[in-house]
Structure formats: C-alpha cells, structure tokens
Design a protein around this motif. Structure first.
Motif, PDB file in Angstrom:
ATOM      1  N   UNK A  79      -1.360  -2.221   1.789  1.00 35.92           N
ATOM      2  CA  UNK A  79      -1.578  -2.550   3.039  1.00 35.92           C
ATOM      3  C   UNK A  79      -0.642  -3.967   3.262  1.00 35.92           C
ATOM      4  N   UNK A  80       0.387  -3.594   4.046  1.00 36.71           N
ATOM      5  CA  UNK A  80       1.406  -4.725   4.229  1.00 36.71           C
ATOM      6  C   UNK A  80       1.096  -5.625   5.530  1.00 36.71           C
ATOM      7  N   UNK A  81       0.032  -5.311   6.188  1.00 35.72           N
ATOM      8  CA  UNK A  81      -0.332  -5.786   7.409  1.00 35.72           C
ATOM      9  C   UNK A  81      -1.256  -7.208   7.249  1.00 35.72           C
ATOM     10  N   UNK A  82      -1.739  -7.330   6.035  1.00 35.52           N
ATOM     11  CA  UNK A  82      -2.839  -8.580   5.792  1.00 35.52           C
ATOM     12  C   UNK A  82      -2.422  -8.752   4.180  1.00 35.52           C
ATOM     13  N   UNK A  83      -3.066  -9.979   4.048  1.00 36.43           N
ATOM     14  CA  UNK A  83      -2.609 -10.714   2.666  1.00 36.43           C
ATOM     15  C   UNK A  83      -3.535  -9.775   1.645  1.00 36.43           C
ATOM     16  N   UNK A  84      -2.874  -9.766   0.490  1.00 36.13           N
ATOM     17  CA  UNK A  84      -3.980  -9.426  -0.665  1.00 36.13           C
ATOM     18  C   UNK A  84      -3.554  -7.973  -1.423  1.00 36.13           C
ATOM     19  N   UNK A  85      -2.489  -7.483  -0.599  1.00 35.40           N
ATOM     20  CA  UNK A  85      -1.849  -6.152  -1.223  1.00 35.40           C
ATOM     21  C   UNK A  85      -3.223  -5.022  -1.331  1.00 35.40           C
ATOM     22  N   UNK A  86      -3.925  -4.902  -0.446  1.00 27.67           N
ATOM     23  CA  UNK A  86      -5.296  -4.300  -0.638  1.00 27.67           C
ATOM     24  C   UNK A  86      -4.792  -2.740  -0.770  1.00 27.67           C
ATOM     25  N   UNK A  87      -5.574  -2.224  -1.420  1.00 23.69           N
ATOM     26  CA  UNK A  87      -5.387  -0.588  -1.691  1.00 23.69           C
ATOM     27  C   UNK A  87      -6.138   0.241  -0.823  1.00 23.69           C
ATOM     28  N   UNK A  88      -5.759   1.551  -0.673  1.00 23.95           N
ATOM     29  CA  UNK A  88      -6.572   2.507  -0.062  1.00 23.95           C
ATOM     30  C   UNK A  88      -6.711   3.993  -0.579  1.00 23.95           C
ATOM     31  N   UNK A  89      -7.457   4.723  -0.335  1.00 21.40           N
ATOM     32  CA  UNK A  89      -7.679   6.145  -1.006  1.00 21.40           C
ATOM     33  C   UNK A  89      -6.932   7.008  -0.035  1.00 21.40           C
ATOM     34  N   UNK A  90      -6.535   8.122  -0.579  1.00 23.40           N
ATOM     35  CA  UNK A  90      -6.043   9.057   0.190  1.00 23.40           C
ATOM     36  C   UNK A  90      -7.159   9.860   0.948  1.00 23.40           C
ATOM     37  N   UNK A  91      -6.846   9.808   2.223  1.00 21.39           N
ATOM     38  CA  UNK A  91      -8.212  10.074   3.292  1.00 21.39           C
ATOM     39  C   UNK A  91      -8.754  11.513   2.998  1.00 21.39           C
ATOM     40  N   UNK A  92      -7.939  12.355   2.517  1.00 19.12           N
ATOM     41  CA  UNK A  92      -8.525  13.788   2.856  1.00 19.12           C
ATOM     42  C   UNK A  92      -8.888  14.263   1.197  1.00 19.12           C
ATOM     43  N   UNK A  93      -9.012  13.486   0.257  1.00 15.19           N
ATOM     44  CA  UNK A  93      -9.285  13.648  -1.054  1.00 15.19           C
ATOM     45  C   UNK A  93     -10.386  13.082  -1.523  1.00 15.19           C
TER      46      UNK A  93
END
Length: 258
Positions: A79-93
């Motif tokens: 995530x480049x919109x907020x500090x911290x380089x937050x991760x995310x999962x593939x939404x449909x897996x």
C-alpha cells in the motif's frame, strides 16, 4: 533435504520488463506465456517453483513431475497510500482455494522495519498470525518471505542502509521465528550487503570487515531458533549470490537452500 526453488512469482515488475524488451505495451498474455516457458524448461533443475495465482497457475501444469508448487498469497507490492508498506492478500483467494488449485505450500511476502512504530508493526504481526493460522487449519506449509527496509532511508542498496541492515534483518528474523506465527520456512535476505564487506566491496567503501560479516551470519542463524530458512537472492548477480552462499557456509550458517 535442500530447497532449490525457482522464484517466478513476479507480476507488475515482470510485465514492465517484458513490455520493454518487446518494445510494445504490456499485456496479460505475454506474462502468462513467459511463465509457462520458464516452468516447462527450468523446473527439471529445481525442487519447487514459486508462482502467483494471477498469471502463474497455467505454468504450474507445465512443470516437471518432481517439482513442487509454492504459490504466492500476497498482492504484489504494498500500500503506497499510507505509511508502513502495509501488505494485502489476493482478494479472491484463500489458503483453502490455493490448496484446491494444486499448491503444495503457501508463500507470503512481508516488508518489515523493526524500528518503525509499534502501531504499524503490531498490525503486520497480527496479519502474519492470521495467515499462519489459516495454513495450520489447511495443513499447508507456510513460507514467510521477509524484506527489510528503513522508513527513513529510500535506497536499500546504499551505504547508509548497509550500516543498519544487519540489525534490521536479524531482529526481523528473530521476531517471526516465534512459534505464534506458525512459520514452517523463513525466506530471508542475507544479513549484510556484501558490496560493502571487506574483500567483496569492489570500488565501494568497506563498512564491515570479513570477521564482522561472518558474525552477522552467525547471529542470524541463532535468531531463527531452529526454524528452517532459505536465502533469497535480492536481485544480486548470480556470481555474487553464489559467493555469498559460500561465505554463509564458511560462517556456519545452517540455511536449508535458496
């Protein structure tokens, strides 16, 4: 008992590279066909192939019969919109769905700065705990790929970052080797930038002596607390990576592959 996995789960960066090489706009078909070609040609030399569900699953069917399948579970980048380089999962897996698709194990990549604020790092720790629990529920091996950074240093290849990298890498490894995360294999950086180590530095300044660098590898080995770990190449040349692996062996590192 040695992991020699071929990592080809790159997505956005690989699409751009293929488009640049072909001098035409990026498209989905090129990246899928590239991964299929890599899988069919190179998996005979690998113990496993690491692919992504978005473009890589067609390549899984092209792999050698003796080659295992690791699948990425994270969205590419962060995530480049907020500090911290937050991760995310593939939404449909989910781990269940990746297992149903033929995965032998799950890989998740996390950017982590041990010195960033507790508010950010607690969220990342909880994130990894959830994935670990999901893998336990599905009886799937969990490979956690850890990428260090410093929130205040943009260039992780710089001399400035090289000075703090051993602390960043080894403290991060120590955290995620804890039982609470249910990690089966840690995929980690080597704890030093060899471009700044005595005898390997070329035209760069020497930041660490060979003895200091060997000690950082020993510290890393201890930090894993017995959790198996493999080294990622971090984009260095094949020659330097091979020399680094010899250096790690000289230090007594008990790494389980690459």
């Amino acid at each position: 008992g040695v992991i020699a996995a071929l990592a080809i789960d790159q997505r956005g960066s690989l699409k751009k590279m293929l488009a640049a090489a072909a001098n035409k706009p990026a498209n989905e078909d090129d990246i899928v066909e590239f991964k299929k070609a890599i899988s069919s040609e190179l998996t005979k030399y690998a113990s496993a192939i690491l692919l992504d569900p978005e473009y890589g699953l067609p390549a899984a069917a092209q792999r050698d019969a003796d080659c295992g399948l690791l699948t990425a579970y994270e969205k590419t980048g962060y995530d480049t919109t907020a500090p911290g380089r937050m991760p995310d999962l593939l939404a449909d897996w989910s781990v269940k769905r990746l297992k149903e698709a033929g995965a032998d194990s799950i890989k998740f990549m996390l950017y982590y700065d041990v010195d960033e604020g507790e508010e950010i790092n607690r969220k990342k720790q909880a994130f990894v705990e959830r994935i670990g629990d999901e893998c336990v529920a599905e009886d799937m091996p969990f490979f956690l790929e850890l990428m260090s950074y410093d929130a205040n240093i943009d260039d992780t290849k710089s001399a400035e970052y090289a000075k703090v990298k051993p602390h960043k890498v080894n403290a991060m490894v120590e955290e995620f080797a804890k039982d609470r995360y249910n990690v089966d294999v840690l995929k980690v950086e080597v704890p030093v930038n060899m471009d700044y180590v005595e005898g390997y530095n070329g035209d760069n300044e020497v930041i660490f002596s060979k003895e200091q660098a060997l000690n950082f590898f020993k510290e890393q080995d201890k930090a894993t607390a017995g959790v198996p770990f493999i080294f990622l190449s971090a984009g260095v040349s094949a020659e330097l990576f091979q020399e680094t692996l010899k250096f790690a062996h000289e230090a007594g590192s008990s790494f389980n592959g690459v």
